[in-house]
Design a protein around this motif. Structure first.
Motif, PDB file in Angstrom:
ATOM      1  N   LYS A 139       0.894  -1.165  -0.052  1.00 33.75           N
ATOM      2  CA  LYS A 139       0.146   0.056  -0.046  1.00 33.75           C
ATOM      3  C   LYS A 139       0.919   1.214   0.009  1.00 33.75           C
ATOM      4  O   LYS A 139       1.868   1.076   0.493  1.00 33.75           O
ATOM      5  CB  LYS A 139      -0.976  -0.002   1.196  1.00 33.75           C
ATOM      6  CG  LYS A 139      -1.956  -1.150   1.197  1.00 33.75           C
ATOM      7  CD  LYS A 139      -2.692  -1.150   2.536  1.00 33.75           C
ATOM      8  CE  LYS A 139      -3.976  -2.144   2.558  1.00 33.75           C
ATOM      9  NZ  LYS A 139      -4.656  -2.058   3.644  1.00 33.75           N
ATOM     10  N   LYS A 140       0.529   2.383  -0.831  1.00 35.64           N
ATOM     11  CA  LYS A 140       1.148   3.522  -0.632  1.00 35.64           C
ATOM     12  C   LYS A 140       1.329   4.396   0.776  1.00 35.64           C
ATOM     13  O   LYS A 140       0.294   4.112   1.270  1.00 35.64           O
ATOM     14  CB  LYS A 140       0.371   4.424  -1.663  1.00 35.64           C
ATOM     15  CG  LYS A 140       1.172   6.022  -1.730  1.00 35.64           C
ATOM     16  CD  LYS A 140       0.328   6.859  -2.705  1.00 35.64           C
ATOM     17  CE  LYS A 140       0.912   8.167  -2.595  1.00 35.64           C
ATOM     18  NZ  LYS A 140       2.363   8.166  -3.063  1.00 35.64           N
ATOM     19  N   ILE A 141       2.483   4.638   0.863  1.00 39.70           N
ATOM     20  CA  ILE A 141       2.865   5.263   2.319  1.00 39.70           C
ATOM     21  C   ILE A 141       3.217   6.754   1.889  1.00 39.70           C
ATOM     22  O   ILE A 141       4.110   7.110   1.241  1.00 39.70           O
ATOM     23  CB  ILE A 141       4.016   4.559   3.100  1.00 39.70           C
ATOM     24  CG1 ILE A 141       3.471   3.064   3.571  1.00 39.70           C
ATOM     25  CG2 ILE A 141       4.444   5.364   4.262  1.00 39.70           C
ATOM     26  CD1 ILE A 141       4.495   2.253   3.978  1.00 39.70           C
ATOM     27  N   ASP A 142       2.414   7.683   2.769  1.00 39.43           N
ATOM     28  CA  ASP A 142       2.710   9.145   2.276  1.00 39.43           C
ATOM     29  C   ASP A 142       3.899   9.677   2.853  1.00 39.43           C
ATOM     30  O   ASP A 142       4.743  10.205   2.065  1.00 39.43           O
ATOM     31  CB  ASP A 142       1.517   9.940   2.730  1.00 39.43           C
ATOM     32  CG  ASP A 142       0.170   9.630   2.342  1.00 39.43           C
ATOM     33  OD1 ASP A 142       0.192   9.194   1.107  1.00 39.43           O
ATOM     34  OD2 ASP A 142      -0.837   9.764   2.892  1.00 39.43           O
ATOM     35  N   VAL A 143       4.370   9.211   3.958  1.00 38.42           N
ATOM     36  CA  VAL A 143       5.405   9.591   4.651  1.00 38.42           C
ATOM     37  C   VAL A 143       6.237   8.639   5.544  1.00 38.42           C
ATOM     38  O   VAL A 143       5.686   8.048   6.238  1.00 38.42           O
ATOM     39  CB  VAL A 143       5.183  10.893   5.630  1.00 38.42           C
ATOM     40  CG1 VAL A 143       6.652  11.302   6.113  1.00 38.42           C
ATOM     41  CG2 VAL A 143       4.814  12.048   4.952  1.00 38.42           C
ATOM     42  N   PHE A 144       7.387   8.402   4.999  1.00 39.63           N
ATOM     43  CA  PHE A 144       8.279   7.205   5.840  1.00 39.63           C
ATOM     44  C   PHE A 144       8.810   7.661   6.936  1.00 39.63           C
ATOM     45  O   PHE A 144       9.704   8.724   7.064  1.00 39.63           O
ATOM     46  CB  PHE A 144       9.319   6.523   4.967  1.00 39.63           C
ATOM     47  CG  PHE A 144       8.886   5.754   4.001  1.00 39.63           C
ATOM     48  CD1 PHE A 144       8.335   4.386   4.144  1.00 39.63           C
ATOM     49  CD2 PHE A 144       8.300   6.133   2.442  1.00 39.63           C
ATOM     50  CE1 PHE A 144       7.828   3.505   2.832  1.00 39.63           C
ATOM     51  CE2 PHE A 144       7.786   5.427   1.290  1.00 39.63           C
ATOM     52  CZ  PHE A 144       7.670   4.185   2.011  1.00 39.63           C
ATOM     53  N   ASN A 145       8.482   7.217   8.136  1.00 37.76           N
ATOM     54  CA  ASN A 145       9.210   7.453   9.265  1.00 37.76           C
ATOM     55  C   ASN A 145       9.490   6.061  10.135  1.00 37.76           C
ATOM     56  O   ASN A 145       9.356   5.059   9.851  1.00 37.76           O
ATOM     57  CB  ASN A 145       8.154   8.373  10.580  1.00 37.76           C
ATOM     58  CG  ASN A 145       6.830   7.834  10.485  1.00 37.76           C
ATOM     59  OD1 ASN A 145       6.937   6.521  10.819  1.00 37.76           O
ATOM     60  ND2 ASN A 145       5.978   8.734  10.480  1.00 37.76           N
ATOM     61  N   GLU A 146      10.089   6.468  11.430  1.00 40.13           N
ATOM     62  CA  GLU A 146      10.622   5.373  12.192  1.00 40.13           C
ATOM     63  C   GLU A 146       9.401   4.299  12.664  1.00 40.13           C
ATOM     64  O   GLU A 146       9.862   3.225  13.216  1.00 40.13           O
ATOM     65  CB  GLU A 146      11.251   5.843  13.493  1.00 40.13           C
ATOM     66  CG  GLU A 146      12.536   6.703  12.958  1.00 40.13           C
ATOM     67  CD  GLU A 146      12.220   8.117  12.884  1.00 40.13           C
ATOM     68  OE1 GLU A 146      13.376   8.748  12.755  1.00 40.13           O
ATOM     69  OE2 GLU A 146      10.997   8.513  12.733  1.00 40.13           O
ATOM     70  N   GLN A 147       8.275   4.675  12.663  1.00 37.35           N
ATOM     71  CA  GLN A 147       7.123   3.850  13.139  1.00 37.35           C
ATOM     72  C   GLN A 147       6.694   2.836  11.956  1.00 37.35           C
ATOM     73  O   GLN A 147       6.266   1.750  12.256  1.00 37.35           O
ATOM     74  CB  GLN A 147       5.864   4.572  13.273  1.00 37.35           C
ATOM     75  CG  GLN A 147       5.834   5.649  14.466  1.00 37.35           C
ATOM     76  CD  GLN A 147       4.906   6.522  14.620  1.00 37.35           C
ATOM     77  OE1 GLN A 147       3.739   6.173  13.935  1.00 37.35           O
ATOM     78  NE2 GLN A 147       4.459   7.435  15.473  1.00 37.35           N
ATOM     79  N   ILE A 148       7.388   2.865  10.809  1.00 40.88           N
ATOM     80  CA  ILE A 148       7.118   1.935   9.791  1.00 40.88           C
ATOM     81  C   ILE A 148       8.457   1.043   9.490  1.00 40.88           C
ATOM     82  O   ILE A 148       9.392   1.259   9.777  1.00 40.88           O
ATOM     83  CB  ILE A 148       7.075   2.645   8.415  1.00 40.88           C
ATOM     84  CG1 ILE A 148       5.796   3.877   8.408  1.00 40.88           C
ATOM     85  CG2 ILE A 148       6.778   2.016   7.174  1.00 40.88           C
ATOM     86  CD1 ILE A 148       5.805   4.852   7.377  1.00 40.88           C
ATOM     87  N   TRP A 149       7.920  -0.197   9.044  1.00 37.74           N
ATOM     88  CA  TRP A 149       9.019  -1.253   9.148  1.00 37.74           C
ATOM     89  C   TRP A 149       8.916  -1.801   7.571  1.00 37.74           C
ATOM     90  O   TRP A 149       7.456  -2.179   6.979  1.00 37.74           O
ATOM     91  CB  TRP A 149       8.763  -2.351   9.916  1.00 37.74           C
ATOM     92  CG  TRP A 149       9.338  -2.283  11.176  1.00 37.74           C
ATOM     93  CD1 TRP A 149       8.688  -1.472  12.592  1.00 37.74           C
ATOM     94  CD2 TRP A 149      10.575  -2.503  11.877  1.00 37.74           C
ATOM     95  NE1 TRP A 149       9.465  -1.450  13.485  1.00 37.74           N
ATOM     96  CE2 TRP A 149      10.653  -2.076  13.205  1.00 37.74           C
ATOM     97  CE3 TRP A 149      11.558  -3.121  11.362  1.00 37.74           C
ATOM     98  CZ2 TRP A 149      11.693  -2.241  14.054  1.00 37.74           C
ATOM     99  CZ3 TRP A 149      12.730  -3.304  11.982  1.00 37.74           C
ATOM    100  CH2 TRP A 149      12.859  -2.964  13.324  1.00 37.74           C
ATOM    101  N   SER A 150       9.872  -2.180   6.986  1.00 36.74           N
ATOM    102  CA  SER A 150       9.798  -2.845   5.698  1.00 36.74           C
ATOM    103  C   SER A 150       9.149  -4.302   6.035  1.00 36.74           C
ATOM    104  O   SER A 150       9.524  -4.881   7.112  1.00 36.74           O
ATOM    105  CB  SER A 150      11.327  -3.152   4.845  1.00 36.74           C
ATOM    106  OG  SER A 150      11.764  -1.730   4.715  1.00 36.74           O
TER     107      SER A 150
END
Length: 344
Positions: A139-150
């Motif tokens: 799914k599209k992610i608008d802004v990548f930050n530390e809460q997100i994991w690959s």
């Protein structure tokens, strides 16, 4: 600088980020121990550090240790207050099997954490990667930050990106179950640029190198996060000592991202004749697809063509007061140093 009397282990002392972590730890007054895969490279490390204008190299010691073996690691962590675990396998070409990269990264990380805990280390800072944030998403992610994991099981993840994700996940799982009183922080850089100190530098530097030497017939339609190696090392030291960094991830990026064509334009504007071979147009995607049939390295970048990722450094700047330098300054410093050491 006054002697702090504390010992910091920096793993991977021949690496680009590792060298700058050593430089800044020494400049801050720490004693430093570093691991290298062969003690024969001590001279190389010292010479590169001297290029970085180290004045107290007598506070640096070496231990021979390899991520894939137990030998040397217990000795390496003994007596350390902090550990900066920077070392990570990064092959020049895709491995025959992804486990050739994933297993050493994960097991090496767990070995360092386990022995650091047993040695009474206060805090470990692991160099992870934006690769553990920005890939494998459906799914599209608008802004990548530390809460997100690959997602290591998601589409289009190279063995390297999987290795960084799996190794960092394993580190946090270890801390939750077996970390004891030890603390952990992680730093996740994007493409690392900045002044090289010799022939050992990050894979990102090759982009500037190839732009300058004319290896790109055109600019691939790739978009990169940029950060300076000096700022990456600075963020490691902040994550090492700031109480607010305990148990946190920090994305190291100087936003917004840049395309390779934008990098080429910066070099042409600022480097004059030295950048005369840089491309002036984007390389058509169909050309890269043809090249990918014969070159596995090119095949790896195909899923990234045309992708524009938005990345945030608000956590690092807001929590730790980190202030990265401009992308332009970093790219020009990269180019000038490559020319200085006759690497283009």
């Amino acid at each position: 600088m006054a002697d702090k009397g504390e010992l910091v282990l920096v793993t991977g002392g021949t690496g680009f980020i590792g060298l700058y972590c050593i430089l800044q730890c020494l400049a801050a007054g720490y004693h430093v121990r570093t691991t290298i895969r062969s003690l024969k490279r001590r001279k190389d490390v010292k010479e590169m550090l001297k290029e970085g204008e180290v004045t107290n190299i007598d506070r640096l010691t070496f231990v021979e240790a390899d991520l894939s073996k137990d030998d040397g690691w217990k000795e390496a962590v003994e007596g350390c207050t902090y550990v900066l675990h920077v070392a990570s396998p990064f092959p020049p070409a895709p491995p025959k099997h992804e486990d050739d990269l994933i297993i050493p990264a994960r097991e090496g990380t767990l070995r360092v954490l386990s022995l650091a805990r047993d040695a009474g280390v206060k805090r470990v800072v692991i160099t992870s990667s934006f690769g553990a944030i920005g890939y494998g998403h459906t799914k599209k992610i608008d802004v990548f930050n530390e809460q997100i994991w690959s997602d290591p099981n998601g589409p289009n993840l190279s063995a390297y990106l999987k290795s960084k994700t799996i190794a960092e996940r394993a580190a946090w799982d270890f801390m939750e179950k077996e970390g004891g009183a030890m603390e952990l922080s992680t730093v996740l850089p994007v493409g690392v640029f900045g002044p090289v100190l010799g022939p050992d530098f990050s894979i990102s530097i090759q982009i500037v190198q190839r732009l300058l030497n004319g290896s790109f017939p055109g600019a691939p339609d790739l978009n990169f996060g940029v950060v300076d190696v000096r700022d990456v090392a600075d963020l490691h030291l902040r994550a090492m000592t700031d109480p607010k960094a305990k148990g946190e991830r920090f994305l190291a990026v100087s936003p917004p991202t840049m395309t390779i064509l934008e990098m080429a334009q910066v070099l042409r504007e600022r480097m004059g004749k030295a950048a005369r071979k840089t491309p002036t147009r984007t390389l058509p995607t169909f050309v890269l697809r043809l090249m990918a049939i014969f070159d596995k390295t090119v095949a790896l970048i195909l899923p990234e063509l045309g992708d524009r990722k938005v990345m945030s450094n608000e956590k690092a700047t807001g929590v730790l007061g980190w202030q990265p330098r401009s992308k332009v300054d970093s790219l020009i410093a990269t180019a000038e140093s490559l020319i200085k050491y006759d690497l283009v």
